[in-house]
Design an enzyme around this catalytic site. Structure first.
Site, PDB file in Angstrom:
ATOM      1  N   THR A 149      20.692  37.477  18.760  1.00  0.00           N
ATOM      2  CA  THR A 149      21.714  36.431  18.645  1.00  0.00           C
ATOM      3  C   THR A 149      21.103  35.116  19.120  1.00  0.00           C
ATOM      4  OG1 THR A 149      22.671  37.196  20.721  1.00  0.00           O
ATOM      5  CG2 THR A 149      23.741  37.922  18.724  1.00  0.00           C
TER       6      THR A 149
ATOM      7  N   ASP B 206      27.155  31.448  21.020  1.00  0.00           N
ATOM      8  CA  ASP B 206      26.966  32.351  19.874  1.00  0.00           C
ATOM      9  C   ASP B 206      27.147  31.645  18.530  1.00  0.00           C
ATOM     10  OD1 ASP B 206      26.294  34.842  19.062  1.00  0.00           O
ATOM     11  OD2 ASP B 206      28.273  35.747  19.338  1.00  0.00           O
TER      12      ASP B 206
ATOM     13  N   ASN C 144      33.042  32.463  11.649  1.00  0.00           N
ATOM     14  CA  ASN C 144      33.382  31.055  11.888  1.00  0.00           C
ATOM     15  C   ASN C 144      34.461  30.821  12.943  1.00  0.00           C
ATOM     16  OD1 ASN C 144      35.135  32.068   9.877  1.00  0.00           O
ATOM     17  ND2 ASN C 144      35.779  29.987   9.432  1.00  0.00           N
TER      18      ASN C 144
ATOM     19  N   GLY D 162      34.062  36.049   2.696  1.00  0.00           N
ATOM     20  CA  GLY D 162      33.815  35.392   1.419  1.00  0.00           C
ATOM     21  C   GLY D 162      34.506  36.096   0.254  1.00  0.00           C
ATOM     22  N   THR D 163      34.727  35.337  -0.810  1.00  0.00           N
ATOM     23  CA  THR D 163      35.447  35.868  -1.964  1.00  0.00           C
ATOM     24  C   THR D 163      34.662  36.981  -2.670  1.00  0.00           C
ATOM     25  OG1 THR D 163      36.624  33.800  -2.241  1.00  0.00           O
ATOM     26  CG2 THR D 163      36.505  35.217  -4.186  1.00  0.00           C
TER      27      THR D 163
ATOM     28  N   THR E  89      32.543  39.155  -1.352  1.00  0.00           N
ATOM     29  CA  THR E  89      32.691  40.378  -0.554  1.00  0.00           C
ATOM     30  C   THR E  89      34.114  40.922  -0.711  1.00  0.00           C
ATOM     31  OG1 THR E  89      31.289  39.263   1.077  1.00  0.00           O
ATOM     32  CG2 THR E  89      32.214  41.374   1.715  1.00  0.00           C
TER      33      THR E  89
ATOM     34  N   GLU F  27      41.658  37.672   3.319  1.00  0.00           N
ATOM     35  CA  GLU F  27      41.724  36.223   3.586  1.00  0.00           C
ATOM     36  C   GLU F  27      40.355  35.674   3.217  1.00  0.00           C
ATOM     37  OE1 GLU F  27      44.385  34.763   4.139  1.00  0.00           O
ATOM     38  OE2 GLU F  27      45.728  36.101   5.214  1.00  0.00           O
TER      39      GLU F  27
ATOM     40  N   GLY G 296      37.845  32.632   0.658  1.00  0.00           N
ATOM     41  CA  GLY G 296      37.341  31.266   0.703  1.00  0.00           C
ATOM     42  C   GLY G 296      38.316  30.219   0.181  1.00  0.00           C
TER      43      GLY G 296
ATOM     44  N   CYS H 203      37.563  27.895   6.349  1.00  0.00           N
ATOM     45  CA  CYS H 203      38.053  28.279   5.015  1.00  0.00           C
ATOM     46  C   CYS H 203      39.008  27.223   4.467  1.00  0.00           C
ATOM     47  CB  CYS H 203      38.735  29.632   5.087  1.00  0.00           C
ATOM     48  SG  CYS H 203      40.040  29.708   6.320  1.00  0.00           S
TER      49      CYS H 203
ATOM     50  N   GLU I 218      32.708  26.658  -2.975  1.00  0.00           N
ATOM     51  CA  GLU I 218      32.880  26.483  -1.534  1.00  0.00           C
ATOM     52  C   GLU I 218      31.512  26.221  -0.906  1.00  0.00           C
ATOM     53  OE1 GLU I 218      33.773  29.936   0.928  1.00  0.00           O
ATOM     54  OE2 GLU I 218      35.331  28.773   1.932  1.00  0.00           O
TER      55      GLU I 218
ATOM     56  N   GLU J 144      48.739  36.982   6.561  1.00  0.00           N
ATOM     57  CA  GLU J 144      48.581  37.308   7.981  1.00  0.00           C
ATOM     58  C   GLU J 144      49.552  36.440   8.765  1.00  0.00           C
ATOM     59  OE1 GLU J 144      44.381  36.848   9.039  1.00  0.00           O
ATOM     60  OE2 GLU J 144      44.258  39.030   8.986  1.00  0.00           O
TER      61      GLU J 144
HETATM   62  P1  NAD Z   1      31.060  37.437   4.387  1.00  0.00           P
HETATM   63  O1  NAD Z   1      31.963  37.888   3.299  1.00  0.00           O
HETATM   64  O2  NAD Z   1      29.611  37.382   4.108  1.00  0.00           O
HETATM   65  O3  NAD Z   1      31.216  38.381   5.664  1.00  0.00           O
HETATM   66  C1  NAD Z   1      32.469  38.596   6.306  1.00  0.00           C
HETATM   67  C2  NAD Z   1      32.415  39.929   7.030  1.00  0.00           C
HETATM   68  O4  NAD Z   1      32.311  40.956   6.054  1.00  0.00           O
HETATM   69  C3  NAD Z   1      31.209  40.090   7.965  1.00  0.00           C
HETATM   70  O5  NAD Z   1      31.597  40.819   9.113  1.00  0.00           O
HETATM   71  C4  NAD Z   1      30.249  40.901   7.107  1.00  0.00           C
HETATM   72  O6  NAD Z   1      29.323  41.657   7.870  1.00  0.00           O
HETATM   73  C5  NAD Z   1      31.226  41.807   6.367  1.00  0.00           C
HETATM   74  N1  NAD Z   1      30.716  42.384   5.110  1.00  0.00           N
HETATM   75  C6  NAD Z   1      29.809  41.860   4.260  1.00  0.00           C
HETATM   76  N2  NAD Z   1      29.601  42.711   3.223  1.00  0.00           N
HETATM   77  C7  NAD Z   1      30.404  43.782   3.417  1.00  0.00           C
HETATM   78  C8  NAD Z   1      30.645  44.994   2.708  1.00  0.00           C
HETATM   79  N3  NAD Z   1      30.002  45.297   1.583  1.00  0.00           N
HETATM   80  N4  NAD Z   1      31.533  45.861   3.202  1.00  0.00           N
HETATM   81  C9  NAD Z   1      32.215  45.583   4.340  1.00  0.00           C
HETATM   82  N5  NAD Z   1      32.007  44.471   5.075  1.00  0.00           N
HETATM   83  C10 NAD Z   1      31.124  43.571   4.621  1.00  0.00           C
HETATM   84  O7  NAD Z   1      31.608  36.027   4.867  1.00  0.00           O
HETATM   85  P2  NAD Z   1      30.992  35.059   5.979  1.00  0.00           P
HETATM   86  O8  NAD Z   1      29.870  34.304   5.403  1.00  0.00           O
HETATM   87  O9  NAD Z   1      30.781  35.837   7.247  1.00  0.00           O
HETATM   88  O10 NAD Z   1      32.237  34.098   6.246  1.00  0.00           O
HETATM   89  C11 NAD Z   1      32.454  32.940   5.536  1.00  0.00           C
HETATM   90  C12 NAD Z   1      33.530  33.148   4.496  1.00  0.00           C
HETATM   91  O11 NAD Z   1      34.731  33.565   5.115  1.00  0.00           O
HETATM   92  C13 NAD Z   1      33.864  31.872   3.760  1.00  0.00           C
HETATM   93  O12 NAD Z   1      33.984  32.121   2.384  1.00  0.00           O
HETATM   94  C14 NAD Z   1      35.209  31.480   4.342  1.00  0.00           C
HETATM   95  O13 NAD Z   1      35.986  30.681   3.492  1.00  0.00           O
HETATM   96  C15 NAD Z   1      35.825  32.807   4.595  1.00  0.00           C
HETATM   97  N6  NAD Z   1      36.904  32.690   5.586  1.00  0.00           N
HETATM   98  C16 NAD Z   1      38.204  32.825   5.157  1.00  0.00           C
HETATM   99  C17 NAD Z   1      39.243  32.671   6.060  1.00  0.00           C
HETATM  100  C18 NAD Z   1      40.684  32.824   5.620  1.00  0.00           C
HETATM  101  O14 NAD Z   1      41.527  33.070   6.478  1.00  0.00           O
HETATM  102  N7  NAD Z   1      41.011  32.687   4.338  1.00  0.00           N
HETATM  103  C19 NAD Z   1      38.986  32.393   7.403  1.00  0.00           C
HETATM  104  C20 NAD Z   1      37.658  32.251   7.794  1.00  0.00           C
HETATM  105  C21 NAD Z   1      36.627  32.406   6.874  1.00  0.00           C
END
Ligand code: NAD
Length: 504
Positions: free
Chosen positions: A37, A106, A165, A242-243, A245, A263, A265, A297, A398, A475
């Site tokens: 980290t 962190d 985030n 992310g969308t 994922t 929830e 992007g 987001c 995004e 949520e």
């Molecule tokens: P990400 O999708 O890469 O990862 C999010 C989480 O999912 C992490 O813990 C990651 O390890 C996990 N993950 C990844 N692949 C997976 C899989 N195959 N199976 C299960 N878990 C998996 O997103 P990020 O880069 O960590 O976060 C940024 C994104 O989150 C942005 O798109 C942002 O807009 C979104 N976000 C949305 C909200 C909302 O409330 N709408 C809030 C905060 C962030």
């Protein structure tokens, strides 16, 4: 309740957290790869941690099921669970300084922001403690000789997956209502920022949450996260990220016929009308995109300004953006802290470079700092791009960084068309002194949340929803506890005679 003194510095994890993950009630060293980290302000590694493995997922799910049953959590009366949630909320408040200091190290965020996130988590636990006491079932109107009722029951074990985030606040938004409803939770925090979720688990322990009800498994999404979602013992998944994922996980959930909340992007429009209070709008638009270094987001990243005001507003906005101070999250005068990692900073820089190459102009920012202490950390300057149209990639994708595009609009029809021309539907800001118009536009914009003459403000009592590519389900709010419950209908026969059927 007295608050601990505000932190003055970011601090590493304490000895009780070092290199341990929390699996089914047991603190143990993870058997997965070592995670380093990194302090985003300096690029220096400040702690290491061994990740969880797929086996830990299974142990955590089994542990959760056993704990919910043995401790009686799932059958406790709501006010009994509420008492524990209240203690957790109070402990989060008491430890807000410690949580903030750890999270700043962190994630790089400012201490002001990380402390506010800890307080938000405290309030979420206390709100859900109150909400669970309103979980009235219903006596329904019978259509026969029965007494009919509808009740809420726990679902079992919930998988909670969060991004980096806004840790602690997004953890609480999932864990608190899921526990309130009588479930166990397996949380998977992100590899880039795992520490405060582990600290939350420690505080939950101390507050008397039965061991095993909450597991925390930091580890890669593609192994640990994927195994969690696919595990047959997981009754529901709640995911923020992310969308791409989220869409993948929706497919996995569909195969299992498992409910999932997503929830995701955003690329939110923020709209300045010609009758806006310009001073308020400038402050709000600036905060909406550049606070949290744009890693939000709901960032107001597409700015639309009425053509009559466009030049004046843009000049003023750029002037103010140039004066924002970049620096470490520990410096009280910092406005724009570093991004989560150099890798993420570089992906933001690549998107901006591509837009500049395609003809956009950077009115401020637009390049990675290459000199002085800022060159060491994951810094990217506040950037405003013009000379773009809404259909350009930079206006549709995004960015998740401190980058805004600014465009003029002519009338309401033109505005609504452009603002809604997006795959996302998360948030929107409207700046106008005419509340009739503001309400008309608020209704016309496809977004889960609309702010009028303010931006990025939240109440835990108010649901949060993403439309289109921004998510599925909601949520927060009182119904959050219901979203982690199964509804059961019960028919009690009150007739004097047996069912009339067949020849008997
Ligand atoms: P990400 O999708 O890469 O990862 C999010 C989480 O999912 C992490 O813990 C990651 O390890 C996990 N993950 C990844 N692949 C997976 C899989 N195959 N199976 C299960 N878990 C998996 O997103 P990020 O880069 O960590 O976060 C940024 C994104 O989150 C942005 O798109 C942002 O807009 C979104 N976000 C949305 C909200 C909302 O409330 N709408 C809030 C905060 C962030």
């Amino acid at each position: 309740m007295t608050l601990a003194a505000p932190p003055v510095t970011a601090t590493p994890p304490t000895a009780d957290l070092l290199d341990s993950i929390y699996v089914g009630g047991r603190w143990t060293r993870g058997a997965g790869d070592e995670i380093e980290t990194v302090d985003p302000a300096t690029g220096a590694v400040f702690a290491t941690l061994h990740a969880a493995t797929v086996d830990d997922v299974d142990a955590a799910v089994q542990g959760g099921l056993t704990a919910a049953h043995r401790s009686g959590w799932s059958s406790q009366l709501p006010h009994e669970r509420a008492a524990v949630l209240h203690r957790i909320g109070n402990s989060l408040e008491h430890n807000a300084g410690r949580i903030g200091a750890l999270q700043t190290l962190d994630t790089g965020k400012t201490l002001t922001e990380t402390r506010a996130l800890a307080m938000s988590a405290a309030n979420t636990f206390r709100y859900m403690a109150a909400a669970v006491e309103t979980m009235d079932g219903a006596l329904t109107t019978p259509r026969g000789p029965w007494m009919t009722m509808s009740t809420y029951e726990p679902m079992g074990v919930i998988g909670a997956i969060t991004p980096w985030n806004s840790p602690i606040a997004s953890d609480a938004q999932k864990i608190a209502p899921a526990l309130a409803a009588g479930n166990a939770v397996v949380a998977k925090p992100p590899v880039w920022a795992p520490w405060v979720t582990l600290l939350l688990a420690r505080l939950c322990d101390e507050a008397g949450l039965p061991a095993g009800l909450l597991s925390v498994l930091p580890g890669p999404g593609r192994t640990v996260g994927e195994a969690l979602v696919r595990h047959p013992g997981i009754a529901k998944v709640t995911f923020t990220g992310g969308t791409t994922t989220g869409r993948h996980l929706a497919h996995v959930a569909a195969e299992k016929l498992m409910p999932i909340t997503l929830e995701l992007g955003g690329k939110s429009p923020t709209i300045v009308f010609d009758d806006a209070d310009v001073e308020r709008a400038l402050q709000g638009v600036l905060y909406g995109i550049f606070s949290s270094s744009g890693q939000s987001c709901i960032a107001g990243s597409r700015i639309f300004v009425h053509r009559s005001l466009f030049e004046h507003f843009t000049t003023q906005l750029v002037e103010r953006a140039r004066h924002l101070r970049m620096g470490p999250g520990t410096d009280p005068s910092t406005d724009v802290a570093p991004m989560i990692t150099i890798a993420h900073r570089d992906s933001v820089a690549r998107m901006v470079d591509a837009a500049l190459h395609a003809g956009a102009r950077a009115l401020c920012g637009g390049a990675v700092p290459t000199e002085g202490p800022l060159a060491e950390g994951a810094y990217y300057p506040p950037t405003v791009l013009t000379g773009v149209v809404n259909t350009d990639a930079i206006c549709q994708e995004e960015i998740f960084g401190p980058v805004a595009v600014i465009m003029p609009f002519d009338d309401e029809l033109d505005l609504v068309e452009q603002a809604n021309d997006s795959a996302y539907g998360l948030a929107c800001g409207i700046w106008s002194q005419d509340y009739r118009r503001a309400l008309r536009i608020a209704k016309a914009i496809d977004a889960g949340t609309v702010w009028v003459n303010t931006y990025k403000q939240f109440s835990i009592s108010t649901p949060f929803t993403g439309l289109r590519d921004s998510g599925l389900g909601s949520e927060k709010g009182r119904d959050a506890v219901r979203h982690y419950s199964n509804q059961k209908s019960i028919y009690l026969d009150i007739s004097d005679s047996p069912l009339a059927w067949g020849r008997n």
